[in-house]
Design a protein around this motif. Structure first.
Motif, PDB file in Angstrom:
ATOM      1  N   ALA A   1      40.679  32.627  35.564  1.00 48.41           N
ATOM      2  CA  ALA A   1      40.241  33.592  36.590  1.00 48.41           C
ATOM      3  C   ALA A   1      39.738  32.885  37.842  1.00 48.41           C
ATOM      4  O   ALA A   1      40.054  33.272  38.963  1.00 48.41           O
TER       5      ALA A   1
ATOM      6  N   LEU B   1      41.694  29.539  43.519  1.00 47.32           N
ATOM      7  CA  LEU B   1      41.559  29.506  44.976  1.00 47.32           C
ATOM      8  C   LEU B   1      41.038  30.852  45.495  1.00 47.32           C
ATOM      9  O   LEU B   1      40.397  30.915  46.531  1.00 47.32           O
ATOM     10  N   GLY B   2      41.328  31.923  44.764  1.00 44.92           N
ATOM     11  CA  GLY B   2      40.858  33.246  45.166  1.00 44.92           C
ATOM     12  C   GLY B   2      39.344  33.337  45.327  1.00 44.92           C
ATOM     13  O   GLY B   2      38.849  34.037  46.208  1.00 44.92           O
TER      14      GLY B   2
ATOM     15  N   ILE C   1      54.612  32.033  41.764  1.00 40.75           N
ATOM     16  CA  ILE C   1      53.252  31.668  42.190  1.00 40.75           C
ATOM     17  C   ILE C   1      53.122  30.153  42.204  1.00 40.75           C
ATOM     18  O   ILE C   1      52.592  29.566  43.140  1.00 40.75           O
TER      19      ILE C   1
ATOM     20  N   TYR D   1      51.415  27.885  44.932  1.00 41.94           N
ATOM     21  CA  TYR D   1      50.038  27.550  44.515  1.00 41.94           C
ATOM     22  C   TYR D   1      49.916  26.027  44.340  1.00 41.94           C
ATOM     23  O   TYR D   1      48.909  25.426  44.686  1.00 41.94           O
TER      24      TYR D   1
ATOM     25  N   LYS E   1      42.041  38.608  41.046  1.00 43.39           N
ATOM     26  CA  LYS E   1      40.979  37.678  40.686  1.00 43.39           C
ATOM     27  C   LYS E   1      40.993  37.362  39.202  1.00 43.39           C
ATOM     28  O   LYS E   1      40.714  36.256  38.780  1.00 43.39           O
ATOM     29  N   LEU E   2      41.278  38.368  38.397  1.00 44.18           N
ATOM     30  CA  LEU E   2      41.172  38.165  36.952  1.00 44.18           C
ATOM     31  C   LEU E   2      42.506  37.754  36.324  1.00 44.18           C
ATOM     32  O   LEU E   2      42.682  37.830  35.112  1.00 44.18           O
TER      33      LEU E   2
ATOM     34  N   THR F   1      49.314  36.126  31.566  1.00 43.09           N
ATOM     35  CA  THR F   1      48.416  35.001  31.341  1.00 43.09           C
ATOM     36  C   THR F   1      47.403  35.329  30.260  1.00 43.09           C
ATOM     37  O   THR F   1      47.143  34.536  29.358  1.00 43.09           O
TER      38      THR F   1
ATOM     39  N   SER G   1      46.875  27.837  33.239  1.00 42.44           N
ATOM     40  CA  SER G   1      47.057  29.136  32.568  1.00 42.44           C
ATOM     41  C   SER G   1      48.328  29.839  33.051  1.00 42.44           C
ATOM     42  O   SER G   1      48.925  30.629  32.337  1.00 42.44           O
ATOM     43  N   MET G   2      48.731  29.516  34.261  1.00 43.14           N
ATOM     44  CA  MET G   2      49.950  30.101  34.815  1.00 43.14           C
ATOM     45  C   MET G   2      51.168  29.479  34.150  1.00 43.14           C
ATOM     46  O   MET G   2      52.081  30.159  33.717  1.00 43.14           O
TER      47      MET G   2
HETATM   48  N1  TRP Z   1      42.776  34.357  39.473  1.00 42.19           N
HETATM   49  C1  TRP Z   1      43.354  33.356  40.309  1.00 42.19           C
HETATM   50  C2  TRP Z   1      42.472  33.070  41.526  1.00 42.19           C
HETATM   51  O1  TRP Z   1      41.494  33.679  41.763  1.00 42.19           O
HETATM   52  C3  TRP Z   1      44.684  33.747  40.847  1.00 42.19           C
HETATM   53  C4  TRP Z   1      45.663  34.241  39.873  1.00 42.19           C
HETATM   54  C5  TRP Z   1      46.308  35.401  39.922  1.00 42.19           C
HETATM   55  C6  TRP Z   1      46.119  33.584  38.721  1.00 42.19           C
HETATM   56  N2  TRP Z   1      47.148  35.535  38.867  1.00 42.19           N
HETATM   57  C7  TRP Z   1      47.056  34.437  38.127  1.00 42.19           C
HETATM   58  C8  TRP Z   1      45.814  32.397  38.138  1.00 42.19           C
HETATM   59  C9  TRP Z   1      47.670  34.076  36.947  1.00 42.19           C
HETATM   60  C10 TRP Z   1      46.431  32.028  36.975  1.00 42.19           C
HETATM   61  C11 TRP Z   1      47.341  32.859  36.374  1.00 42.19           C
HETATM   62  O2  TRP Z   1      42.800  32.216  42.306  1.00 42.19           O
END
Ligand code: TRP
Length: 465
Positions: A29, A32-33, A107, A111, A240-241, A247, A336-337
């Motif tokens: 979670a 970068l957000g 992403i 990212y 954010k989550l 994931t 996690s991605m």
């Molecule tokens: N939550 C991550 C952040 O705040 C961004 C994000 C969105 C993310 N979807 C995701 C991270 C899936 C990992 C997996 O930056």
């Protein structure tokens, strides 16, 4: 069934304790957000008023979807495509898995580019590149900080090398698997991140501009809360989550069976919000102390922060710590991605972990490098007025993830029997949370989908409130 060397069925790995579950999930979670999105959005949209609205949507969108994903993962102990075979659902629902696979790839292309910039800033701050800013006049220093970012992001080889480093670190962690990779790294790095962010916030709060900075972030101003900011809060609660792309299904599939899913979802949502607030508290007091305008996005992270931090006594050390914590946040989010496609490849295509990790991170690096740097082969290509970098962001955040989130919600709301949901969420009746699960199912049926459709239409620009 897969077997190990001795012909015994291979056991799927799980996290060892609930603390490990917490740090891994929080690691996803927090990203970068928290640092370039949440604090700035909060400041611009009415501070405390926005935070209240945000928390409201965390309750009605964030936590319900997170719990749906945890449910699917832990119940089936499967990757996000395989989940629907195990539940004997029709093939249609596998779309959720394919959307997740695609989102993770899209992403990661950009990212990991941004993560590369962050890594390079850790290195540059360590080398003392930003020290000279403090001896310049403010206007000159501002121009120099912006120039430093342009060189970092716009160079030919430099961004590529740093992106490689970022992807390489992710690959190295994931090669270790669930316990020795994800669990070990997040259990070490998340406490470090939390410590660093507290140090930075405490330092900032002792500056003369602290009052103004805190007011920007926290003071509730309902007059700044427009319909657009309400919609932004909904989208943010979702992004954010880390929801909507599997994931949390994937991590949920590694949760131990004693884990209290409802408790974990609340702990993660609350801690993640606190990290965002601390990030804001670390940054805005410094910005206001030097009479600069708060910015959002990359400008805040890569130009304003080096500039203002370098003006403080011991500022360079603070800068190193700040970029280090940002690098940790980006890395634990990326693992996690990338784990999402890795397990799909492992379980659906029977590819060993090592091969899956190298294949997927290799692909991410190559396509990422070719598309998301301005100097690269396809860097100049635009589609519908968007660079590929922006297009990947748009497709994943505005289309695939909200759609995935909606499908996950509908599936758990309408295709999972209430008793079954209660059994999994209460760990076979061990937890006294059956009432909460009933409430959850109500929200999943009637509230979350409606709100998500609004987010989705807004993200597509169809709805204009
Ligand atoms: N939550 C991550 C952040 O705040 C961004 C994000 C969105 C993310 N979807 C995701 C991270 C899936 C990992 C997996 O930056």
């Amino acid at each position: 069934m897969k077997t190990n060397k001795n012909g015994k069925p291979e056991k799927r790995e799980t996290f060892s304790t609930s603390l490990a579950v917490f740090f891994a999930t929080l690691g996803s979670a927090v990203g970068l957000g928290n640092i370039w999105k949440f604090p700035y959005m909060t400041g611009m949209n009415g501070g405390g008023a926005f935070i209240l609205v945000y928390l409201f949507f965390v309750l009605l969108i964030g936590i319900p979807i997170m719990l749906s994903e945890f449910y699917l993962g832990r119940k089936t102990r499967s990757n996000v495509v395989g989940v629907f075979d195990k539940l004997k659902a029709s093939r249609f629902w596998k779309l959720i898995g394919y959307f997740g696979l695609l989102s993770a790839m899209l992403i990661m292309f950009f990212y990991s580019t941004v993560a590369g910039w962050v890594y390079s800033y850790v290195f540059k701050a360590l080398r003392g590149d930003f020290r000279s800013l403090s001896s310049m006049g403010l206007a000159e220093a501002k121009a120099a900080a912006e120039k430093a970012f342009e060189t970092t992001a716009g160079g030919t080889y430099e961004p590529m090398v740093w992106q490689f480093v970022a992807v390489f670190v992710v690959a190295a962690i994931l090669l270790g698997g669930v316990k020795k990779g994800i669990e070990r790294v997040t259990k070490t790095l998340m406490p470090l991140l939390l410590t660093l962010i507290v140090i930075c916030a405490v330092r900032a709060l002792t500056l003369s501009g602290a009052g103004e900075g805190v007011a920007f972030l926290m003071k509730a101003d309902f007059s700044k809360l427009s319909a657009a900011s309400v919609l932004a809060a909904m989208g943010l609660a979702f992004f954010k989550l880390s929801l909507g792309m599997g994931t949390m299904v994937t991590y949920g599939s590694y949760f131990n069976k004693e884990n209290n899913l409802i408790g974990t979802s609340f702990q993660v949502a609350i801690s993640d919000t606190l990290v965002s607030l601390l990030a804001g508290l670390a940054v805005f007091p410094v910005v206001f102390t030097f009479n600069l305008a708060p910015e959002g996005g990359p400008g805040l992270l890569f130009a304003t922060i080096p500039l203002v931090f370098s003006l403080l006594p011991l500022g360079n050390l603070l800068l190193v710590l700040f970029f280090l914590l940002t690098a940790i946040a980006a890395t634990t989010a990326m693992i996690s991605m990338v784990e999402v496609p890795v397990v799909i490849f492992m379980e659906e295509l029977k590819v060993p972990r090592k091969k899956a990790v190298l294949l997927i991170t290799g692909l991410m690096f190559v396509i990422g490098v070719l598309t998301t740097h301005p100097q690269s082969l396809f860097g100049g290509v635009t589609i519908a007025g968007k660079s590929l970098f922006d297009l990947f962001d748009y497709l994943s955040s505005n289309i695939l993830m909200p759609l995935g989130g909606l499908l996950i919600t509908l599936f758990v709301a309408y295709f999972v029997k209430k008793n079954e949901l209660i059994r999994e969420m209460t760990n076979n009746g061990h937890l006294k949370t059956a009432g909460l699960v009933t409430l959850l199912q109500f929200v999943l049926k009637f509230v979350t989908p409606l709100l998500l459709i609004i987010v989705f239409l807004n993200a597509l620009g169809i709805l204009k409130l």
